[in-house]
Design an enzyme around this catalytic site. Structure first.
Site, PDB file in Angstrom:
ATOM      1  N   GLY A 169     -20.606 -11.413  -7.686  1.00  0.00           N
ATOM      2  CA  GLY A 169     -21.740 -10.527  -7.394  1.00  0.00           C
ATOM      3  C   GLY A 169     -22.002 -10.380  -5.907  1.00  0.00           C
ATOM      4  O   GLY A 169     -21.306 -10.954  -5.055  1.00  0.00           O
ATOM      5  N   HIS A 177     -15.683  -5.726  -1.820  1.00  0.00           N
ATOM      6  CA  HIS A 177     -15.040  -7.041  -1.887  1.00  0.00           C
ATOM      7  C   HIS A 177     -16.050  -8.166  -2.065  1.00  0.00           C
ATOM      8  O   HIS A 177     -15.718  -9.211  -2.613  1.00  0.00           O
ATOM      9  CB  HIS A 177     -14.164  -7.276  -0.654  1.00  0.00           C
ATOM     10  CG  HIS A 177     -12.879  -6.520  -0.704  1.00  0.00           C
ATOM     11  ND1 HIS A 177     -11.686  -7.014  -0.253  1.00  0.00           N
ATOM     12  CD2 HIS A 177     -12.596  -5.277  -1.168  1.00  0.00           C
ATOM     13  CE1 HIS A 177     -10.720  -6.125  -0.431  1.00  0.00           C
ATOM     14  NE2 HIS A 177     -11.254  -5.054  -0.976  1.00  0.00           N
ATOM     15  N   ARG A 205     -15.913  -1.282   3.163  1.00  0.00           N
ATOM     16  CA  ARG A 205     -15.084  -1.918   2.141  1.00  0.00           C
ATOM     17  C   ARG A 205     -15.659  -3.258   1.680  1.00  0.00           C
ATOM     18  O   ARG A 205     -15.504  -3.668   0.525  1.00  0.00           O
ATOM     19  CB  ARG A 205     -13.686  -2.125   2.736  1.00  0.00           C
ATOM     20  CG  ARG A 205     -12.651  -2.610   1.768  1.00  0.00           C
ATOM     21  CD  ARG A 205     -11.319  -2.761   2.480  1.00  0.00           C
ATOM     22  NE  ARG A 205     -10.259  -3.175   1.588  1.00  0.00           N
ATOM     23  CZ  ARG A 205      -9.227  -3.928   1.969  1.00  0.00           C
ATOM     24  NH1 ARG A 205      -9.147  -4.348   3.223  1.00  0.00           N
ATOM     25  NH2 ARG A 205      -8.296  -4.273   1.117  1.00  0.00           N
ATOM     26  N   ASN A 238      -7.912  -9.936   1.167  1.00  0.00           N
ATOM     27  CA  ASN A 238      -8.838 -10.231   2.266  1.00  0.00           C
ATOM     28  C   ASN A 238      -8.177 -10.725   3.557  1.00  0.00           C
ATOM     29  O   ASN A 238      -8.410 -10.153   4.625  1.00  0.00           O
ATOM     30  CB  ASN A 238      -9.898 -11.232   1.808  1.00  0.00           C
ATOM     31  CG  ASN A 238     -10.812 -10.642   0.726  1.00  0.00           C
ATOM     32  OD1 ASN A 238     -10.987  -9.425   0.668  1.00  0.00           O
ATOM     33  ND2 ASN A 238     -11.381 -11.488  -0.114  1.00  0.00           N
ATOM     34  N   HIS A 269     -12.460   5.652   0.354  1.00  0.00           N
ATOM     35  CA  HIS A 269     -11.188   5.765   1.081  1.00  0.00           C
ATOM     36  C   HIS A 269     -11.123   7.031   1.935  1.00  0.00           C
ATOM     37  O   HIS A 269     -10.090   7.331   2.511  1.00  0.00           O
ATOM     38  CB  HIS A 269     -10.003   5.703   0.103  1.00  0.00           C
ATOM     39  CG  HIS A 269      -9.785   4.338  -0.490  1.00  0.00           C
ATOM     40  ND1 HIS A 269      -8.878   4.069  -1.474  1.00  0.00           N
ATOM     41  CD2 HIS A 269     -10.385   3.148  -0.209  1.00  0.00           C
ATOM     42  CE1 HIS A 269      -8.908   2.771  -1.776  1.00  0.00           C
ATOM     43  NE2 HIS A 269      -9.828   2.198  -1.027  1.00  0.00           N
TER      44      HIS A 269
HETATM   45  C1  HEM Z   1      -9.470  -0.317  -7.497  1.00  0.00           C
HETATM   46  C2  HEM Z   1      -9.945   0.039  -6.425  1.00  0.00           C
HETATM   47  C3  HEM Z   1      -9.451  -0.147  -5.003  1.00  0.00           C
HETATM   48  C4  HEM Z   1      -8.222  -0.507  -4.504  1.00  0.00           C
HETATM   49  C5  HEM Z   1      -6.943  -0.818  -5.268  1.00  0.00           C
HETATM   50  C6  HEM Z   1      -8.354  -0.509  -3.060  1.00  0.00           C
HETATM   51  C7  HEM Z   1      -7.347  -0.861  -2.173  1.00  0.00           C
HETATM   52  C8  HEM Z   1      -7.428  -0.791  -0.796  1.00  0.00           C
HETATM   53  C9  HEM Z   1      -6.378  -1.143   0.132  1.00  0.00           C
HETATM   54  C10 HEM Z   1      -5.019  -1.694  -0.250  1.00  0.00           C
HETATM   55  C11 HEM Z   1      -6.812  -0.866   1.395  1.00  0.00           C
HETATM   56  C12 HEM Z   1      -6.041  -1.046   2.713  1.00  0.00           C
HETATM   57  C13 HEM Z   1      -6.192  -2.447   3.188  1.00  0.00           C
HETATM   58  C14 HEM Z   1      -5.254  -2.829   4.317  1.00  0.00           C
HETATM   59  O1  HEM Z   1      -4.102  -2.396   4.342  1.00  0.00           O
HETATM   60  O2  HEM Z   1      -5.692  -3.601   5.184  1.00  0.00           O
HETATM   61  C15 HEM Z   1      -8.149  -0.352   1.261  1.00  0.00           C
HETATM   62  C16 HEM Z   1      -8.930   0.039   2.316  1.00  0.00           C
HETATM   63  C17 HEM Z   1     -10.227   0.449   2.191  1.00  0.00           C
HETATM   64  N1  HEM Z   1     -10.988   0.431   1.039  1.00  0.00           N
HETATM   65 FE1  HEM Z   1     -10.294   0.195  -0.836  1.00  0.00          FE
HETATM   66  N2  HEM Z   1      -9.625  -0.168  -2.727  1.00  0.00           N
HETATM   67  C18 HEM Z   1     -10.328   0.043  -3.882  1.00  0.00           C
HETATM   68  C19 HEM Z   1     -11.658   0.353  -3.987  1.00  0.00           C
HETATM   69  C20 HEM Z   1     -12.520   0.488  -2.919  1.00  0.00           C
HETATM   70  C21 HEM Z   1     -13.943   0.613  -3.010  1.00  0.00           C
HETATM   71  C22 HEM Z   1     -14.722   0.563  -4.325  1.00  0.00           C
HETATM   72  C23 HEM Z   1     -14.409   0.745  -1.739  1.00  0.00           C
HETATM   73  C24 HEM Z   1     -15.832   0.870  -1.235  1.00  0.00           C
HETATM   74  C25 HEM Z   1     -16.854   1.216  -1.944  1.00  0.00           C
HETATM   75  C26 HEM Z   1     -13.270   0.740  -0.860  1.00  0.00           C
HETATM   76  C27 HEM Z   1     -13.315   0.941   0.504  1.00  0.00           C
HETATM   77  C28 HEM Z   1     -12.236   0.879   1.366  1.00  0.00           C
HETATM   78  C29 HEM Z   1     -12.293   1.234   2.764  1.00  0.00           C
HETATM   79  C30 HEM Z   1     -13.476   1.827   3.493  1.00  0.00           C
HETATM   80  C31 HEM Z   1     -11.023   0.957   3.303  1.00  0.00           C
HETATM   81  C32 HEM Z   1     -10.572   1.101   4.775  1.00  0.00           C
HETATM   82  C33 HEM Z   1     -10.629  -0.290   5.404  1.00  0.00           C
HETATM   83  C34 HEM Z   1     -10.309  -0.346   6.896  1.00  0.00           C
HETATM   84  O3  HEM Z   1     -10.492   0.632   7.617  1.00  0.00           O
HETATM   85  O4  HEM Z   1      -9.899  -1.444   7.341  1.00  0.00           O
HETATM   86  N3  HEM Z   1     -12.145   0.551  -1.600  1.00  0.00           N
HETATM   87  N4  HEM Z   1      -8.509  -0.330  -0.068  1.00  0.00           N
END
Ligand code: HEM
Ligand code: NAG
Length: 325
Positions: free
Chosen positions: A73, A67, A63, A96, A195
């Site tokens: 960048g 971020h 993730r 974050n 995800h």
């Molecule tokens: C508009 C796009 C996106 C939104 C709204 C979004 C939102 C989120 C949210 C809310 C979480 C959970 C965080 C938490 O509760 O602690 C999450 C987890 C995650 N996101 Fe996204 N995300 C987006 C795009 C991306 C992108 C582009 C990537 C990577 C290329 C990504 C990779 C991940 C990963 C791997 C997790 C799991 C994190 C963990 O295990 O702690 N996300 N995302």
């Protein structure tokens, strides 16, 4: 002679791959070939030791590519600590703070690299190599990571809040956020395929389950009914539990997309990808493993090239959490 011949060909390969592969970013595959030839194996081995003691670090580490790159960048600005009253990106509440973790992994990797090749490998490059390695370790596709990024000097929490959209975002909000970085609608769908691994805190779906559209007690009606019931069992209102993003947190596969198609996307932002014809068609294509495994590296390479610092811009940080003094 052999050495200088070797070096000449490395430089030639570098220039050629820069011209034909690296586009305008200035990055290329093999940037450390001469200056730290074991950089990638040092990174992978150190990463594995961290994962051995906490396998759940994979999610946050993948993730972090997103971020970091969406805010100033791919310059490792996310890794800088807050100092002297400046609140850094990592302390931005929402995207974050209390959500992203795993910073100690970069510190460990950086220390290992500094003992082999001091002052050479940027934290910004470490982030991208780690993301590729996590993907591979979880059974996903591999790709060659372009390198040559340098580390930035500045990290501002407000910029993370402005550039990272939340889990309750609709499709157009996400589309516009990606378009503002030069990323396409296809990139948006493909990259959210990340995800497929990791976990979420219940707080990220609380509004969707209990206060949808700001209506107290309402659950998102687009959510599969029995899935909503399961989610509520794991995540009572206000719960501090966590849950797997797609049910298989250590497996990089197409399950995320398959679940979207049966209204089992976790976040409103995920579910929104099937609310318009074009992204829905991409979701459908990405349910095929061959397609997703070809597209994900391509979009990751684009993400990882956003607004990079190269050449003499920025610096090579000695420690990922601090600018050099
Ligand atoms: C508009 C796009 C996106 C939104 C709204 C979004 C939102 C989120 C949210 C809310 C979480 C959970 C965080 C938490 O509760 O602690 C999450 C987890 C995650 N996101 Fe996204 N995300 C987006 C795009 C991306 C992108 C582009 C990537 C990577 C290329 C990504 C990779 C991940 C990963 C791997 C997790 C799991 C994190 C963990 O295990 O702690 N996300 N995302
Ligand atoms: C429900 O959503 C509205 C609008 O977003 C918000 O003002 C309100 O505080 C929320 N209520 C709860 C209990 O979270």
């Amino acid at each position: 002679m052999v050495t200088s011949g070797g070096r000449t060909s490395i430089i030639l390969v570098a220039v050629i791959s820069c011209l034909f592969v690296g586009q305008a970013s200035g990055l290329y595959v093999g940037f450390y070939a001469a200056t730290c030839p074991n950089a990638e194996s040092i990174i992978l081995e150190t990463l594995k030791t961290f994962l051995a003691s906490d396998p759940t670090l994979g999610g946050p580490l993948l993730r972090i590519s997103y971020h970091d790159c969406f805010v100033r960048g791919c310059d490792a600005s996310l890794l800088l600590n807050s100092v002297n009253g400046n609140v850094a990106e990592k302390d931005a509440p929402g995207p974050n703070l209390n959500s992203v973790r795993g910073y100690e992994v970069y510190d460990g990797i950086k220390a290992a690299l500094e003992s082999s090749c001091p002052g050479v490998v940027s934290c910004a490059d470490i982030i991208q190599i780690v993301s590729r390695d996590i993907t591979v370790l979880d059974g996903g596709p591999s790709w060659e990571v372009q390198t040559g990024r340098r580390d930035g000097f500045t990290s501002i929490a407000a910029e993370a809040l402005a550039n990272l959209v939340g889990p309750d975002s609709d499709y157009d909000t996400q589309k516009n956020a990606f378009a503002s970085k030069g990323l396409s609608e296809k990139d948006l769908v493909v990259l959210t395929g990340a995800h497929t691994i990791g976990r979420s805190r219940c707080v990220s779906i609380d509004q969707r389950l209990y206060n949808f559209s700001g209506v107290q007690g309402l659950t998102d009606p687009s959510l599969d009914v029995s899935f909503a019931r399961e989610l509520k069992a794991t995540c009572p209102s206000g719960s501090s539990n966590t849950l797997e993003m797609d049910g298989t947190q250590f497996k990089f596969d197409t399950r995320y997309f398959q679940r979207l198609e049966v209204n089992k996307g976790l976040f409103s932002s995920d579910a929104s990808l099937i609310t318009q014809p074009f992204p829905a068609s991409v979701v459908d294509q990405e349910t095929h493993k061959d397609t997703f495994f070809a597209d994900f590296p391509e979009s990751m390479i684009k993400l990882a090239a956003l607004e990079v610092l190269t050449g003499s811009d920025g610096e090579i940080r000695n420690h990922c959490a601090f600018v050099n003094s």
